[in-house]
Design a protein around this motif. Structure first.
Motif, short mmCIF file in Angstrom:
data_model
loop_
_atom_site.label_atom_id
_atom_site.label_comp_id
_atom_site.label_asym_id
_atom_site.label_seq_id
_atom_site.Cartn_x
_atom_site.Cartn_y
_atom_site.Cartn_z
N ALA A 90 16.14 30.49 1.77
CA ALA A 90 15.65 29.68 0.64
C ALA A 90 14.25 30.11 0.23
O ALA A 90 13.90 30.10 -0.96
N VAL A 91 13.43 30.49 1.20
CA VAL A 91 12.09 30.98 0.89
C VAL A 91 12.17 32.29 0.12
O VAL A 91 11.50 32.48 -0.91
N VAL A 92 13.01 33.19 0.60
CA VAL A 92 13.13 34.50 -0.04
C VAL A 92 13.67 34.37 -1.46
O VAL A 92 13.29 35.15 -2.35
N TYR A 93 14.56 33.41 -1.71
CA TYR A 93 15.07 33.21 -3.07
C TYR A 93 13.95 33.05 -4.09
O TYR A 93 14.08 33.43 -5.25
N THR A 94 12.84 32.43 -3.66
CA THR A 94 11.75 32.15 -4.60
C THR A 94 10.82 33.34 -4.79
O THR A 94 9.96 33.32 -5.67
N GLY A 95 10.96 34.36 -3.96
CA GLY A 95 10.05 35.49 -3.99
C GLY A 95 8.87 35.34 -3.06
O GLY A 95 8.09 36.28 -2.87
N ALA A 96 8.71 34.15 -2.45
CA ALA A 96 7.64 33.95 -1.48
C ALA A 96 7.97 34.67 -0.18
O ALA A 96 9.11 35.06 0.06
N GLU A 97 6.98 34.82 0.68
CA GLU A 97 7.17 35.53 1.95
C GLU A 97 7.20 34.53 3.10
O GLU A 97 6.26 33.74 3.27
N PRO A 98 8.25 34.54 3.92
CA PRO A 98 8.28 33.65 5.08
C PRO A 98 7.38 34.15 6.20
O PRO A 98 7.27 35.36 6.43
N VAL A 99 6.74 33.21 6.86
CA VAL A 99 5.93 33.50 8.05
C VAL A 99 6.45 32.60 9.17
O VAL A 99 6.46 31.37 9.02
N LEU A 332 22.25 29.52 21.06
CA LEU A 332 21.31 28.83 20.19
C LEU A 332 20.95 29.79 19.05
O LEU A 332 21.25 30.97 19.09
N TRP A 333 20.28 29.24 18.01
CA TRP A 333 19.91 30.08 16.88
C TRP A 333 19.10 31.28 17.35
O TRP A 333 18.13 31.13 18.10
N LYS A 334 19.48 32.47 16.92
CA LYS A 334 18.64 33.65 17.20
C LYS A 334 17.40 33.54 16.33
O LYS A 334 17.49 33.39 15.10
N PRO A 335 16.20 33.57 16.92
CA PRO A 335 14.98 33.38 16.15
C PRO A 335 14.90 34.32 14.95
O PRO A 335 15.31 35.49 15.02
N MET A 336 14.37 33.79 13.86
CA MET A 336 14.30 34.59 12.63
C MET A 336 13.42 35.82 12.78
O MET A 336 13.69 36.86 12.17
N HIS A 337 12.39 35.74 13.62
CA HIS A 337 11.51 36.91 13.75
C HIS A 337 12.19 38.04 14.51
O HIS A 337 11.67 39.16 14.53
N LEU A 338 13.36 37.78 15.12
CA LEU A 338 14.14 38.82 15.78
C LEU A 338 15.30 39.31 14.92
O LEU A 338 16.00 40.25 15.31
N GLN A 339 15.49 38.73 13.76
CA GLN A 339 16.58 39.12 12.88
C GLN A 339 16.20 40.40 12.11
O GLN A 339 15.10 40.49 11.55
N PRO A 340 17.09 41.38 12.07
CA PRO A 340 16.76 42.63 11.37
C PRO A 340 16.30 42.42 9.92
O PRO A 340 15.38 43.12 9.46
N VAL A 341 16.89 41.48 9.22
CA VAL A 341 16.56 41.29 7.81
C VAL A 341 15.13 40.78 7.63
O VAL A 341 14.52 40.97 6.57
N PHE A 342 14.56 40.15 8.67
CA PHE A 342 13.20 39.61 8.58
C PHE A 342 12.22 40.33 9.50
O PHE A 342 11.13 39.82 9.78
N ALA A 343 12.61 41.50 9.99
CA ALA A 343 11.77 42.22 10.95
C ALA A 343 10.40 42.57 10.39
O ALA A 343 9.43 42.75 11.14
N CYS A 345 8.58 40.66 8.50
CA CYS A 345 7.79 39.46 8.22
C CYS A 345 6.84 39.14 9.37
O CYS A 345 7.10 39.45 10.54
N ARG A 346 5.77 38.48 9.04
CA ARG A 346 4.78 38.09 10.04
C ARG A 346 5.31 36.93 10.87
O ARG A 346 6.07 36.09 10.38
N ALA A 347 4.88 36.87 12.13
CA ALA A 347 5.32 35.79 13.01
C ALA A 347 4.22 35.45 14.00
O ALA A 347 3.50 36.33 14.48
N PHE A 348 4.12 34.17 14.31
CA PHE A 348 3.21 33.66 15.35
C PHE A 348 4.11 33.22 16.50
O PHE A 348 4.81 32.20 16.41
N THR A 349 4.12 34.01 17.57
CA THR A 349 5.11 33.79 18.63
C THR A 349 4.46 33.65 19.99
O THR A 349 3.36 34.15 20.25
#
Length: 389
Positions: A90-99, A332-343, A345-349
């Motif tokens: 949903a974030v990407v749909y808007t053109g914004a960048e997910p963190v 459980l959900w695979k974290p988004m920062h580990l997903q290839p499509v969002f590799a 993107c910035r992450a605080f982990t």
């Protein structure tokens, strides 16, 4: 040959049949209609907000809210890393960048202090943060006691992803009532369903009115089809809203059945080096959890093996073994920062969500499950957890 036991199959009764039949017989089979209006009022009242907008999905609700909040190219949205991809999409749909922001070990929900740190860091770097999206995981609400006022102090709207949490509550407030707006999902496997659907909730009338316009192709209020901004075909149909009204009428009973199923898992498996998020140290249930899916996290040393020189995680082993027994158990959900499509993107982990993904699974939890089916799940899980590799 045994029937496959599913994770969270929808349960439909004569109550839902009555509502849907009424919608069909009324002639309101096209999008919108009296059941949509009633469904919005009833959900808003249940959650304790002023306005609700019935939509085609929870993703649509997040998308429209983000557009109103100013998400666009060049802006940032801070969100939970451990979530389903729809939140980030949903974030990407808007053109914004997910963190992305990591979670806490107790239940995987976003770490409130780390989310605030992420926002402060981005703002100090001159970035525009238009929203923060904490996700209420598996039916358990985030701890908003620090996060909500902290984001308000930073001037960043809180957009609650309560897709999994209708009927849950924390601190005396219902999931879906926090922040500027919230999104619910009524997908087929959720705590209640409209087959496919969702809802946007808010006390901000301007936000909901704008989202309503956007969701109906942004038609202007003139006698012809006039459009001054791009719109979307995101509204829920009257027939599906009727189904939702029936489900909502039975929601409390379905939550109680899911809670009873969780209690059986805890009683039977609690001594086998596993823990169940949503339980306190004494093993008691958190009544604020809607028990959508029972999650189980196993000890690091349980059911690990090496296959072809590659480590198989505890979760992998459980999922594979249970699937072979025709029982649906998921990671459980695979974290988004580990997903290839969002590799990129910035992450605080901190490593928490990655560890939970390795060791955590969700168990069959649907209200239609019989006691015999739950016994079968417990029997197979016991074998997996007690058999040395």
């Amino acid at each position: 040959m045994t029937d496959r036991i599913l994770m969270s199959q929808a349960q439909v009764s004569e109550v839902e049949e009555r509502y849907v039949l009424d919608a069909l017989r009324s002639g309101w089979v096209a999008p919108l209609g009296p059941h949509v209006d009633a469904f919005e009022r009833e959900v808003a009242e249940r959650v304790g907000v002023d306005h609700a907008l019935a939509l085609s999905s929870g993703t649509a609700a997040l998308h429209l809210a983000l557009l109103h909040l100013g998400a666009r190219p060049g802006t940032k949205v801070v969100l939970s890393s451990m979530t389903f991809a729809a939140t980030a999409n949903a974030v990407v749909y808007t053109g914004a960048e997910p963190v992305f922001v990591d979670g806490v070990a107790d239940d995987g929900n976003v770490d409130p202090e780390l989310m605030l740190t992420a926002v402060r860091t981005l703002q100090a770097e001159g970035e525009t943060v238009v929203a923060a999206i904490p996700v209420d995981l598996f039916g358990r609400a985030v701890d908003y006691s620090v996060l909500e006022p902290g984001l308000a102090d930073l001037g960043v709207p809180l957009l609650e992803d309560a897709a999994e949490a209708l009927g849950a509550h924390v601190g005396g407030r219902a999931a879906g009532s926090f922040g500027t707006a919230a999104a619910l999902s009524f997908n087929g496997n959720k705590i209640m369903t409209t087959s496919g659907g969702g809802m946007l909730l808010s006390n901000d009338a301007e936000l909901v009115d704008h989202a309503r316009k956007l969701s109906t192709q942004s038609r202007e209020p003139v006698p012809w089809y006039e459009h001054t901004e791009v719109g979307y075909n995101y509204r829920l149909s009257n027939v599906l809203a009727a189904l939702g009204r029936g489900q909502l009428e039975r929601l409390d009973g379905m939550i109680e059945r899911r809670r009873a199923i969780r209690d059986r898992y805890v009683d039977a498996l609690g001594d086998l080096r596993v823990r169940f998020p949503g339980r306190d140290a004494a093993g008691r249930a958190d009544d604020g959890d809607n028990c959508w899916l029972t999650t189980m996290v196993v000890d690091q040393t349980v059911v690990e093996e090496r296959r072809s020189g590659l480590e198989t995680t505890p979760a992998d082993k459980i999922v594979d073994t249970m699937s072979a027994a025709d029982i649906e158990v998921r990671h459980l959900w695979k974290p988004m920062h580990l997903q290839p499509v969002f590799a990129h993107c910035r992450a605080f982990t901190t490593g928490v969500s990655e560890d939970l993904f390795r060791r955590g699974v969700t168990l069959p939890s649907g209200p239609a499950l019989t006691d015999d089916q739950i016994d079968r799940v417990i029997d197979h899980l016991t074998r997996v957890l007690t058999t040395a590799e």
